[in-house]
Structures are given as structure tokens and as C-alpha cells.
Design a protein around this motif. Structure first.
Motif, PDB file in Angstrom:
ATOM      1  N   VAL A  69      -7.039   2.449   9.635  1.00 13.89           N
ATOM      2  CA  VAL A  69      -6.894   2.649  11.079  1.00 13.89           C
ATOM      3  C   VAL A  69      -5.690   3.547  11.338  1.00 13.89           C
ATOM      4  CG1 VAL A  69      -7.935   0.417  11.596  1.00 13.89           C
ATOM      5  CG2 VAL A  69      -5.463   0.572  11.311  1.00 13.89           C
ATOM      6  N   PRO A  70      -5.648   4.232  12.496  1.00 13.37           N
ATOM      7  CA  PRO A  70      -4.524   5.124  12.806  1.00 13.37           C
ATOM      8  C   PRO A  70      -3.181   4.399  12.759  1.00 13.37           C
ATOM      9  CG  PRO A  70      -6.328   5.487  14.336  1.00 13.37           C
ATOM     10  CD  PRO A  70      -6.698   4.276  13.541  1.00 13.37           C
ATOM     11  N   PHE A  71      -2.183   5.090  12.248  1.00 10.32           N
ATOM     12  CA  PHE A  71      -0.793   4.630  12.174  1.00 10.32           C
ATOM     13  C   PHE A  71      -0.583   3.474  11.193  1.00 10.32           C
ATOM     14  CE2 PHE A  71      -1.272   6.189  16.651  1.00 10.32           C
ATOM     15  CZ  PHE A  71      -0.500   7.337  16.513  1.00 10.32           C
ATOM     16  N   ALA A  72      -1.564   3.176  10.342  1.00  7.90           N
ATOM     17  CA  ALA A  72      -1.394   2.072   9.398  1.00  7.90           C
ATOM     18  C   ALA A  72      -0.237   2.352   8.434  1.00  7.90           C
ATOM     19  CB  ALA A  72      -2.683   1.851   8.606  1.00  7.90           C
ATOM     20  N   ALA A  73       0.502   1.317   8.107  1.00  9.46           N
ATOM     21  CA  ALA A  73       1.614   1.423   7.153  1.00  9.46           C
ATOM     22  C   ALA A  73       1.048   1.370   5.737  1.00  9.46           C
ATOM     23  CB  ALA A  73       2.620   0.304   7.379  1.00  9.46           C
ATOM     24  N   VAL A  74       0.633   2.524   5.227  1.00  3.36           N
ATOM     25  CA  VAL A  74       0.042   2.627   3.893  1.00  3.36           C
ATOM     26  C   VAL A  74       1.163   2.815   2.871  1.00  3.36           C
ATOM     27  CG1 VAL A  74      -1.515   3.946   2.413  1.00  3.36           C
ATOM     28  CG2 VAL A  74      -2.074   3.613   4.835  1.00  3.36           C
ATOM     29  N   PRO A  75       1.192   2.015   1.807  1.00  3.18           N
ATOM     30  CA  PRO A  75       2.243   2.170   0.799  1.00  3.18           C
ATOM     31  C   PRO A  75       2.222   3.553   0.148  1.00  3.18           C
ATOM     32  CG  PRO A  75       1.128   0.062   0.540  1.00  3.18           C
ATOM     33  CD  PRO A  75       0.330   0.856   1.544  1.00  3.18           C
ATOM     34  N   THR A  76       3.315   3.891  -0.510  1.00  4.40           N
ATOM     35  CA  THR A  76       3.403   5.162  -1.215  1.00  4.40           C
ATOM     36  C   THR A  76       2.370   5.224  -2.328  1.00  4.40           C
ATOM     37  OG1 THR A  76       4.975   6.688  -2.246  1.00  4.40           O
ATOM     38  CG2 THR A  76       5.086   4.405  -2.963  1.00  4.40           C
ATOM     39  N   ASP A  77       2.061   6.438  -2.789  1.00  7.74           N
ATOM     40  CA  ASP A  77       1.052   6.629  -3.827  1.00  7.74           C
ATOM     41  C   ASP A  77       1.365   5.785  -5.063  1.00  7.74           C
ATOM     42  OD1 ASP A  77       0.069   8.440  -2.057  1.00  7.74           O
ATOM     43  OD2 ASP A  77       0.209  10.183  -3.364  1.00  7.74           O
TER      44      ASP A  77
END
Length: 320
Positions: A218-226
Motif C-alpha cells: 500500500v502507498p507509504f508503507a514502511a518497507v524494510p531496506t533491501d
């Protein structure tokens, strides 16, 4: 639990109530301490407890383009608040007009006229109103006028030191952005999750024997670093009666071994090749980071490492 979008949805005969106010993004351990205090206050007074929160995030309205990565969706946030015993959530649409309300106007229009507050529970450092001019003292002054009690909650960490900075959504976001999902889980009191719909990717994972759910977050989700993570793939999160939590190995990145360009969140439910998830709403939860994203010299080298990753993911999720 009831959920209202805007004050117009609050029943006209609702009230009186105990209210707590905040964005509550993440519903982390600090948030829950405040919410639990409000619920306890409500039960002591024999009144329903209402969480007053905002959407979109106020930062995006006050400073366009500064929307912080979100730790929870509105739906998940409501579920977490319900689990703490909250009776209702009022999501107040945050607009330029609302941002310009003076503290007294906010108190009168929302707390008094619609929620008929008899007690307001907030963090000790709570600020509100135009240019954050309102504070606990302003609430207390209004409480004397309108007849509600103000209960400030001061968070305390180990050995009594202030925990206001330790328990903060800003700190949790920083940990997640750095891949520190285990440390973030300690502050949240649960694994961090991202949600989205499963979409078709290159289907390369299925060809390699590791079919993954390619999650369009979803927009603006806090996705962890690669990187590669251990965690869980939760199916049908919007249908609790069907939802299942699968241990998973999770890859975030552009798939450099195959010269990928698009950044993706892909989750492989360990030892499962029979899940048909296209078009469904899922969640991915993170237990720990296993390694960086790497570019391998051959497909076989990638497969060997993926087998190791799955073994580590299994050990971590079994232990959790």
C-alpha cells in the motif's frame, strides 16, 4: 468495536466517553500504554473508550511531500486498538482546515460536541491544534470549563527513566529503514508488517522451485531496506475467518542476479507450492534480517543460497 470516519458518523446519542488522541501509527508499546490507561479509565467510570486518530497523516497536510512511512494500515491499526479493549475509533479526516483549528476550537468541536468527553487520556508530551499550540495544560484548562478530566501518561522505561524517546514511531521507522526488524519488533511488541495485493511478477521463483507472492504494498508503507528476511506470509488478512499465517523467507530488492529494475517485496511460504494468491490481500511480517541482497554468478549459486536462507528462516520462525 465501532469505527467512524469523520464526526458526522458519530451517533447523535453517543456519549459521554473517555477519549485518547493521537495518530497511533504502529500502535507500539508506548501507544498501548496510553491506550490501556484510557481503557482502564473508561472501565472505572463505566464509560466507552474512544480513540481519536487522523487520516491522512498530519505531516502530509502541514508539509506536503513529507508523509512518513506508515507502520500500519488504518484497518490493522483499528484491529490492534480493538485488541486493547477500545470501544470505538474515530478517524478524523485531516485537512488544511482542520490543521488551522485553534486548540480551543478542536476541543469544542470534537471532544465536547461529538464525543462528550468526561476524561481525556494523552501522553505527557501531547501537542495539538494550529502550530501545535495546545498542550496538556491547555487541555486541563478546557477540562475545567467543560467538565472533563485530563490524564497525562508519562512513559517510563527500565529503572524509571523517561521512555518517550525510546517508544516513538520515528525510532521504529528508522530501525525498519535500516533492516533492524527484530529491534523494531521489540518496540512494537509484535513483528512489523506490510500489506498489499499479490500481483503477477516474472514467475521466476516458481520456475526455480520457490514460488513467491509478489506483494504490491500500500502507498507509504514502511518497507524494510533491501535484503532477505525471515518472517511470515499471512493470507486473506481482510477475511479473518480464512486467514492463515505461513512461515516464510522474504526477499526485498530488485533481483540483481537477473538484472531486475523494479523493487519488490516477495515472500515464499516455506515448503508450500500450492498457494494461489493472485489478487488476494496479504500481509508480510518480519522476524529478523538474514542477509544483504546479493548478485550471484550463476542460477545454481542462487539456488544453493536460497536453500540456506529457507533453512535459517525456518529456524528463526520456529523459535519465534
Amino acid at each position: 468495536m465501532e469505527r467512524w470516519h469523520g464526526t458526522v458518523e458519530v451517533p447523535q446519542d453517543f456519549g459521554p466517553s473517555v477519549v485518547t488522541i493521537g495518530v497511533f501509527d504502529g500502535v507500539h508499546r508506548g501507544h498501548r500504554e496510553v491506550v490501556r490507561s484510557a481503557v482502564a479509565q473508561g472501565r472505572a467510570l463505566g464509560l466507552p473508550t474512544v480513540v481519536l486518530t487522523f487520516d491522512p497523516h498530519p505531516s502530509e497536510i502541514v508539509r506536503p511531500g513529507s508523509h512518513p512511512p506508515l507502520l500500519t494500515t488504518q484497518r490493522h491499526r483499528a484491529e490492534l486498538l480493538a485488541s486493547e479493549g477500545v470501544d470505538a475509533v474515530l478517524v478524523l479526516p485531516f485537512s488544511l482546515e482542520v490543521s488551522r483549528w485553534a486548540p480551543a476550537e478542536f476541543i469544542r468541536l470534537v471532544l465536547v460536541e461529538h464525543l462528550r468527553a468526561r476524561a481525556v487520556v494523552v501522553g505527557a508530551n501531547f501537542r495539538f491544534g494550529h502550530r501545535a499550540a495546545g498542550d496538556v495544560a491547555a487541555l486541563q484548562a478546557a477540562g475545567q470549563e467543560y467538565g472533563f478530566e485530563v490524564v497525562p501518561v508519562s512513559l517510563r522505561g527500565p529503572e524509571g527513566e523517561s521512555a518517550d524517546n525510546r517508544f516513538s514511531s520515528t525510532r521504529v521507522r528508522a530501525l525498519i529503514a535500516d533492516g533492524g526488524v527484530a529491534e523494531a519488533a521489540d518496540l512494537l511488541g509484535r513483528p512489523h508488517r506490510v500489506e498489499g495485493v499479490v500481483v503477477r511478477g516474472d514467475q521466476r521463483g516458481r520456475e526455480l522451485g520457490y514460488p513467491t507472492a509478489n506483494v504490491e504494498t500500500v502507498p507509504f508503507a514502511a518497507v524494510p531496506t533491501d535484503g532477505v528476511y525471515a518472517g511470515w506470509l499471512i493470507t486473506d488478512v481482510d477475511k479473518p475467518e480464512k486467514s492463515v499465517r505461513h512461515p516464510a523467507a522474504i526477499s526485498i530488492g530488485t533481483n540483481p542476479t537477473f538484472d531486475g529494475v523494479d523493487r519488490r517485496v516477495e515472500a515464499y511460504a516455506l515448503d508450500r507450492d500450492d498457494l494461489d494468491l493472485y489478487g488476494t490481500h496479504v500481509a508480510v511480517e518480519f522476524a529478523a534480517r538474514i542477509r544483504d541482497t546479493l548478485k550471484f554468478d550463476s542460477v545454481q549459486a542462487l539456488l544453493d543460497r536460497m536453500a540456506d536462507d529457507c533453512k535459517v528462516a525456518r529456524e528463526i520462525t520456529d523459535a519465534a
